[in-house]
Design a protein around this motif. Structure first.
Motif, PDB file in Angstrom:
ATOM      1  N   GLN A  72      42.238  58.133  10.693  1.00  0.00           N
ATOM      2  CA  GLN A  72      41.575  58.969   9.707  1.00  0.00           C
ATOM      3  C   GLN A  72      42.885  59.476   8.634  1.00  0.00           C
ATOM      4  O   GLN A  72      42.364  59.489   7.302  1.00  0.00           O
ATOM      5  CB  GLN A  72      40.797  60.510  10.327  1.00  0.00           C
ATOM      6  N   GLU A  73      43.964  59.713   9.200  1.00  0.00           N
ATOM      7  CA  GLU A  73      44.985  60.094   7.959  1.00  0.00           C
ATOM      8  C   GLU A  73      45.227  58.812   7.368  1.00  0.00           C
ATOM      9  O   GLU A  73      45.713  58.999   6.009  1.00  0.00           O
ATOM     10  CB  GLU A  73      46.187  60.528   9.055  1.00  0.00           C
ATOM     11  N   ASP A  76      42.870  58.643   4.599  1.00  0.00           N
ATOM     12  CA  ASP A  76      43.117  59.860   3.623  1.00  0.00           C
ATOM     13  C   ASP A  76      44.257  59.366   2.482  1.00  0.00           C
ATOM     14  O   ASP A  76      44.252  59.788   1.503  1.00  0.00           O
ATOM     15  CB  ASP A  76      43.402  61.103   4.023  1.00  0.00           C
ATOM     16  N   GLU A  80      44.283  58.815  -1.496  1.00  0.00           N
ATOM     17  CA  GLU A  80      45.347  59.643  -2.141  1.00  0.00           C
ATOM     18  C   GLU A  80      46.029  58.656  -2.967  1.00  0.00           C
ATOM     19  O   GLU A  80      46.338  58.772  -4.361  1.00  0.00           O
ATOM     20  CB  GLU A  80      46.180  60.127  -1.342  1.00  0.00           C
TER      21      GLU A  80
END
Length: 197
Positions: A72-73, A76, A80
């Motif tokens: 999930q990171e 993200d 970004e």
């Protein structure tokens, strides 16, 4: 490439950074652009990073909680990065959220279509999805994308066999693609000899 990532109070930051670097490096391998019909354009690179991330997410969906948190990171961090790249291309602040929404929709649409084909082991369906996404304006003249589809299917099989320790340490490596064999080129003498057989 992690804009703001290391500013977060996050024990996974170094692991996420290491894994993300491996994934983006896999998507930049020259053979993909030179021999597998991936366009060497901004959108071509977006499509290739998306395809690699999709392979990674499919591997981590069966992981323990730690692996899923890292995944999930990574998504993200990807968005970004995309946000930063859009701004660097000169897109105004007002237009960025609309562009990001469209790109996110594209990414998740690809996740759905590639996963459907991969789940069924349906290479023609995967080839068709890759053609639509990598060459949207080519219509009937798009490359077959057979080499990329074959690579994705073999890469997924290899990733399935990797240990969970590689996921949890951010060391999951995407297999290196091999250039497809070049079509055989016959000399005039070769052609005559074959015709004589």
């Amino acid at each position: 490439m992690f804009f703001g990532l290391f500013g977060k109070k996050n024990g996974n930051a170094a692991i996420v950074a290491r894994q993300y670097d491996l994934l983006t490096a896999a998507a930049r391998q020259p053979v993909l652009y030179e021999s597998m019909d991936v366009p060497d354009t901004v959108m071509g690179r977006f499509e290739m990073v998306s395809a690699v991330l999709i392979l990674y997410f499919r591997r981590t969906r069966a992981s323990a909680r730690a692996g899923q948190e890292i995944a999930q990171e990574i998504v993200d961090a990807f968005f970004e990065d995309v946000d930063h790249s859009i701004r660097e291309l000169g897109v105004g602040d007002v237009s960025v959220p609309k562009r990001m929404k469209k790109l996110a929709s594209m990414f998740y649409g690809r996740l759905e279509s590639y996963s459907a084909a991969l789940d069924q082991g349906d290479r023609p369906a995967l080839e068709a999805a890759l053609r639509r996404n990598f060459h949207p304006k080519a219509e009937g003249h798009a490359p077959s994308m057979a080499a990329l589809a074959a690579y994705m299917m073999s890469a997924e099989a290899a990733l399935t066999a990797t240990g969970e320790d590689q996921v949890e340490t951010g060391a999951l490596a995407i297999p290196t693609p091999e250039a497809p064999p070049m079509p055989e080129t016959l000399t005039a003498d070769d052609a005559r000899q074959r015709n004589d057989l």
